[in-house]
Design a protein around this motif. Structure first.
Motif, PDB file in Angstrom:
ATOM      1  N   PRO A   1      12.509  39.031  17.932  1.00 29.41           N
ATOM      2  CA  PRO A   1      13.220  38.158  19.247  1.00 29.41           C
ATOM      3  C   PRO A   1      12.916  36.812  18.920  1.00 29.41           C
ATOM      4  O   PRO A   1      12.028  36.275  17.937  1.00 29.41           O
ATOM      5  N   ALA A   2      13.673  35.947  19.518  1.00 25.72           N
ATOM      6  CA  ALA A   2      13.510  34.781  19.465  1.00 25.72           C
ATOM      7  C   ALA A   2      12.280  34.064  19.371  1.00 25.72           C
ATOM      8  O   ALA A   2      11.233  34.747  20.259  1.00 25.72           O
ATOM      9  N   GLY A   3      11.878  32.977  19.085  1.00 25.83           N
ATOM     10  CA  GLY A   3      10.454  32.532  19.373  1.00 25.83           C
ATOM     11  C   GLY A   3       9.171  33.191  18.368  1.00 25.83           C
ATOM     12  O   GLY A   3       8.213  32.891  18.537  1.00 25.83           O
ATOM     13  N   THR A   4       9.822  34.104  17.281  1.00 20.71           N
ATOM     14  CA  THR A   4       8.759  34.541  16.198  1.00 20.71           C
ATOM     15  C   THR A   4       8.415  33.755  15.091  1.00 20.71           C
ATOM     16  O   THR A   4       7.677  34.031  13.956  1.00 20.71           O
ATOM     17  N   GLY A   5       9.000  32.396  15.403  1.00 23.10           N
ATOM     18  CA  GLY A   5       8.799  31.332  14.299  1.00 23.10           C
ATOM     19  C   GLY A   5       9.822  30.970  13.646  1.00 23.10           C
ATOM     20  O   GLY A   5      11.009  31.392  13.955  1.00 23.10           O
ATOM     21  N   PRO A   6       9.932  30.223  12.441  1.00 27.05           N
ATOM     22  CA  PRO A   6      10.992  29.623  12.050  1.00 27.05           C
ATOM     23  C   PRO A   6      11.753  30.489  11.265  1.00 27.05           C
ATOM     24  O   PRO A   6      11.496  31.476  10.589  1.00 27.05           O
TER      25      PRO A   6
END
Ligand code: SF4
Ligand code: FES
Length: 240
Positions: free
Chosen positions: A11-16
């Motif tokens: 999911p979004a927000g797991t890092g670059p």
């Protein structure tokens, strides 16, 4: 050389999702992913095992096309000074994390076609079920399948027309046994194959054949399977 990898992470927000990294033109993209996971971002998730195009676990979408990361050289997808390499998870399976997809719907279809020899009765000789070289050659192509799901990801019918379609890989696996001279399981496999979501939704778009990393003539085997079913039904004696 320095390359840029744009990895679609979920999911979004797991890092670059964008990594700038040194890479040699003749190394495999899988090696680059491993280096990122070891030295830059240990949370990056992807599957791999054999590293040699045998296990089928590292199929992903690289620059918009299904490939095995271990069979893809950096220079094939990242020419010096070229744009970023895009790396995405397979398309028709739900994403669990980063490049890892939920494989169960794929393997459920595989299990459904009974991908094993159905050969009642005793073997010829003490142990073996014999085959001529010609009979073995008839199943040669299909035995190369490594269940990587690249074809299932690329299939436009699964993606756009019928998500319940049995899909190319399961039909290749069915064909591997339907064409086996020792097998007697044709009618056992008719259920999953000869139904609206079985072999029939295939529209001969050839995407599966184009992306298969083993060079299997996937569409040809699907059409052969359709033909076997049609012939079987035509020749079947009417039930009393
Ligand atoms: S047919 Fe080819 S693309 Fe499809 S699962 Fe088998 S090896 Fe992979
Ligand atoms: S890691 Fe096994 S096929 Fe690529």
């Amino acid at each position: 050389m320095k390359i840029v990898l744009e990895i679609l992470r979920h999911p979004a927000g797991t890092g670059p999702g964008r990594f700038e990294i040194e890479a040699r033109p003749d190394e495999r993209l899988l090696d680059v992913l491993v280096r990122i996971a070891r030295r830059v971002d240990p949370t990056l998730g992807f599957r791999k095992s054999c590293g040699h195009g045998v296990c089928g676990s590292d199929a992903m979408v690289i620059n918009g096309r299904e490939r095995l990361a271990c069979k893809t050289l950096v220079k094939e997808v990242a020419p010096e000074g070229g744009p970023a390499v895009t790396v995405e998870p397979l398309r028709t399976l739900e994403v669990r994390r980063d490049l890892i997809v939920e494989q169960e719907p794929f393997f459920r279809r595989y299990r459904g076609v009974k991908p094993y020899l159905i050969a009642p009765g005793p073997a010829v000789g003490p142990r073996e079920r014999l085959q001529s070289p010609e009979e073995r050659a008839a199943i040669d192509d299909a035995t190369n399948c490594i269940l990587c799901a690249a074809c299932f990801s690329a299939c436009p019918v699964v993606r756009e027309v019928n998500p319940r379609f049995l899909g190319p890989a399961a039909i290749v696996q069915a064909s591997r046994f339907l064409e086996d001279s020792r097998d007697r399981g044709f009618e056992d496999r008719l259920g999953p194959l000869d139904r609206p979501d079985g072999v029939w939704p295939c529209e001969n778009r050839y995407k599966c054949t184009r992306v298969c990393p083993r060079g299997i003539q996937v569409t040809k085997l699907i059409n052969l399977t359709k033909r076997r079913i049609t012939e079987f039904k035509r020749n079947k004696p009417p039930s009393a």
